[in-house]
Design a protein around this motif. Structure first.
Motif, short mmCIF file in Angstrom:
data_model
loop_
_atom_site.label_atom_id
_atom_site.label_comp_id
_atom_site.label_asym_id
_atom_site.label_seq_id
_atom_site.Cartn_x
_atom_site.Cartn_y
_atom_site.Cartn_z
N MET A 1 -8.50 45.10 -19.47
CA MET A 1 -7.84 43.87 -18.52
C MET A 1 -6.95 44.60 -17.22
SD MET A 1 -7.91 41.09 -20.00
CE MET A 1 -9.66 41.36 -20.16
N GLY A 2 -7.03 46.04 -17.36
CA GLY A 2 -6.43 46.77 -16.21
C GLY A 2 -7.62 46.81 -15.01
N ARG A 3 -8.87 46.60 -15.27
CA ARG A 3 -10.11 46.69 -14.39
C ARG A 3 -9.87 47.94 -13.64
NH1 ARG A 3 -12.49 41.88 -13.80
NH2 ARG A 3 -11.15 40.00 -14.45
N LEU A 4 -10.19 49.02 -14.49
CA LEU A 4 -10.19 50.53 -14.11
C LEU A 4 -11.17 50.63 -12.85
CD1 LEU A 4 -9.81 52.21 -17.34
CD2 LEU A 4 -8.03 51.75 -15.69
N ALA A 5 -10.68 51.43 -11.86
CA ALA A 5 -11.82 51.53 -10.86
C ALA A 5 -12.27 52.98 -10.66
CB ALA A 5 -10.83 50.98 -9.58
N ILE A 6 -13.16 53.22 -10.11
CA ILE A 6 -13.84 54.54 -10.10
C ILE A 6 -13.63 54.99 -8.55
CG2 ILE A 6 -15.74 56.01 -10.26
CD1 ILE A 6 -16.46 54.09 -12.66
N ASP A 7 -13.21 56.15 -8.36
CA ASP A 7 -13.30 56.86 -7.00
C ASP A 7 -12.02 56.11 -6.01
OD1 ASP A 7 -15.03 58.57 -7.59
OD2 ASP A 7 -16.73 57.37 -6.71
N TYR B 1 -6.33 51.69 -3.97
CA TYR B 1 -5.35 52.44 -4.68
C TYR B 1 -5.78 52.06 -6.29
CZ TYR B 1 -2.67 53.54 -0.85
OH TYR B 1 -2.11 53.92 0.26
N ALA B 2 -5.57 52.94 -7.22
CA ALA B 2 -6.01 52.70 -8.58
C ALA B 2 -4.73 51.97 -9.18
CB ALA B 2 -6.25 53.90 -9.56
N ASP B 3 -4.72 51.16 -10.19
CA ASP B 3 -3.48 50.52 -10.62
C ASP B 3 -2.96 51.54 -11.74
OD1 ASP B 3 -1.59 48.62 -11.20
OD2 ASP B 3 -3.02 47.22 -12.35
N PRO B 4 -1.78 51.92 -11.58
CA PRO B 4 -1.22 52.67 -12.68
C PRO B 4 -0.72 51.98 -13.91
CG PRO B 4 0.32 52.44 -10.79
CD PRO B 4 -0.99 51.82 -10.18
N LEU B 5 -0.57 50.77 -13.93
CA LEU B 5 0.09 49.84 -14.82
C LEU B 5 -0.81 50.03 -16.10
CD1 LEU B 5 2.39 48.03 -15.58
CD2 LEU B 5 1.19 46.11 -14.84
N PRO B 6 -2.11 49.65 -16.25
CA PRO B 6 -2.64 49.85 -17.67
C PRO B 6 -2.53 51.12 -18.24
CG PRO B 6 -4.27 48.84 -15.93
CD PRO B 6 -2.99 49.26 -15.13
N GLN B 7 -2.67 52.23 -17.29
CA GLN B 7 -2.35 53.38 -17.89
C GLN B 7 -0.92 53.85 -18.37
OE1 GLN B 7 -3.66 53.19 -14.79
NE2 GLN B 7 -5.82 54.07 -14.90
N ALA B 8 -0.21 53.24 -17.82
CA ALA B 8 1.23 53.35 -18.34
C ALA B 8 1.49 52.42 -19.54
CB ALA B 8 2.28 53.01 -17.33
N LEU B 9 0.87 51.41 -19.64
CA LEU B 9 0.92 50.65 -20.87
C LEU B 9 0.33 51.14 -21.98
CD1 LEU B 9 0.57 46.93 -19.28
CD2 LEU B 9 2.46 47.89 -20.28
N VAL B 10 -0.92 51.62 -21.84
CA VAL B 10 -1.54 52.37 -23.05
C VAL B 10 -0.98 53.67 -23.58
CG1 VAL B 10 -3.79 53.51 -23.52
CG2 VAL B 10 -3.79 51.34 -22.43
N LEU B 11 -0.38 54.47 -22.52
CA LEU B 11 0.31 55.62 -22.87
C LEU B 11 1.61 55.30 -23.88
CD1 LEU B 11 0.71 58.67 -22.84
CD2 LEU B 11 1.98 58.19 -20.61
N THR B 12 2.13 54.07 -23.36
CA THR B 12 3.58 53.77 -24.15
C THR B 12 3.06 53.14 -25.45
OG1 THR B 12 4.63 53.09 -22.01
CG2 THR B 12 5.41 52.08 -24.41
N ALA B 13 1.80 52.42 -25.52
CA ALA B 13 1.39 51.80 -26.81
C ALA B 13 0.82 53.07 -27.70
CB ALA B 13 0.36 51.01 -26.62
N ILE B 14 0.31 54.00 -27.19
CA ILE B 14 0.11 55.23 -28.09
C ILE B 14 1.18 55.82 -28.88
CG2 ILE B 14 -0.94 57.43 -27.93
CD1 ILE B 14 -3.01 56.52 -25.91
N VAL B 15 2.19 56.17 -28.01
CA VAL B 15 3.42 56.71 -28.70
C VAL B 15 4.05 55.67 -29.46
CG1 VAL B 15 5.74 57.18 -27.88
CG2 VAL B 15 3.90 58.16 -26.55
N ILE B 16 4.13 54.43 -29.43
CA ILE B 16 4.58 53.42 -30.14
C ILE B 16 3.83 53.47 -31.36
CG2 ILE B 16 5.24 50.98 -30.54
CD1 ILE B 16 6.02 51.16 -27.68
#
Length: 120
Positions: free
Chosen positions: A46-52, A64-79
């Motif tokens: 859903m974060g539509r990860l972009a290359i380059d 710019y790359a959207d940092p929100l999906p990475q932050a959400l997934v990192l938080t979800a992994i920890v939880i």
């Protein structure tokens, strides 16, 4: 590529739900882990990860790359790691208390058998 990611998310969800509906504690724990993997992949998709694209603000860069999906997934992994550890400890405690690792709605079989023998 989108079909592959969507299919992977669907398969992980399907396997996770199948295992969660089991009557034993260990498959339930593995099923919740598969469901958390499916949610993490869904958040990435859903974060539509972009290359380059630049990850931080620099001069002369407009995309710019959207940092929100990475932050959400990192938080979800920890939880999910913390919740998995908690559920494993609860399952171990339940096994030590009842002598079985079956997940049931009623009372444990061992106690039910003792009560039945005491009634006779």
């Amino acid at each position: 590529m989108e079909i592959l990611v969507a299919s992977g998310i669907g398969v992980l969800t399907m396997v996770g739900l199948y295992l969660v509906l089991s009557r034993h504690a260990f498959p339930v724990i593995i099923g919740t882990t598969f469901l958390s993997y499916a949610v993490n992949l869904f958040l990435f998709a859903m974060g539509r990860l972009a290359i380059d694209k630049a990850p931080i603000i620099t001069k002369g860069v407009t995309d710019y790359a959207d940092p929100l999906p990475q932050a959400l997934v990192l938080t979800a992994i920890v939880i999910s790691f913390g919740m998995t550890a908690l559920v494993v400890v609860l399952a171990l405690r339940g096994f030590l208390e009842t002598g079985t690792e079956r997940v049931e709605n009623g009372e444990p079989r061992r106690d039910a058998a003792k009560r039945e023998a005491a009634r006779r």
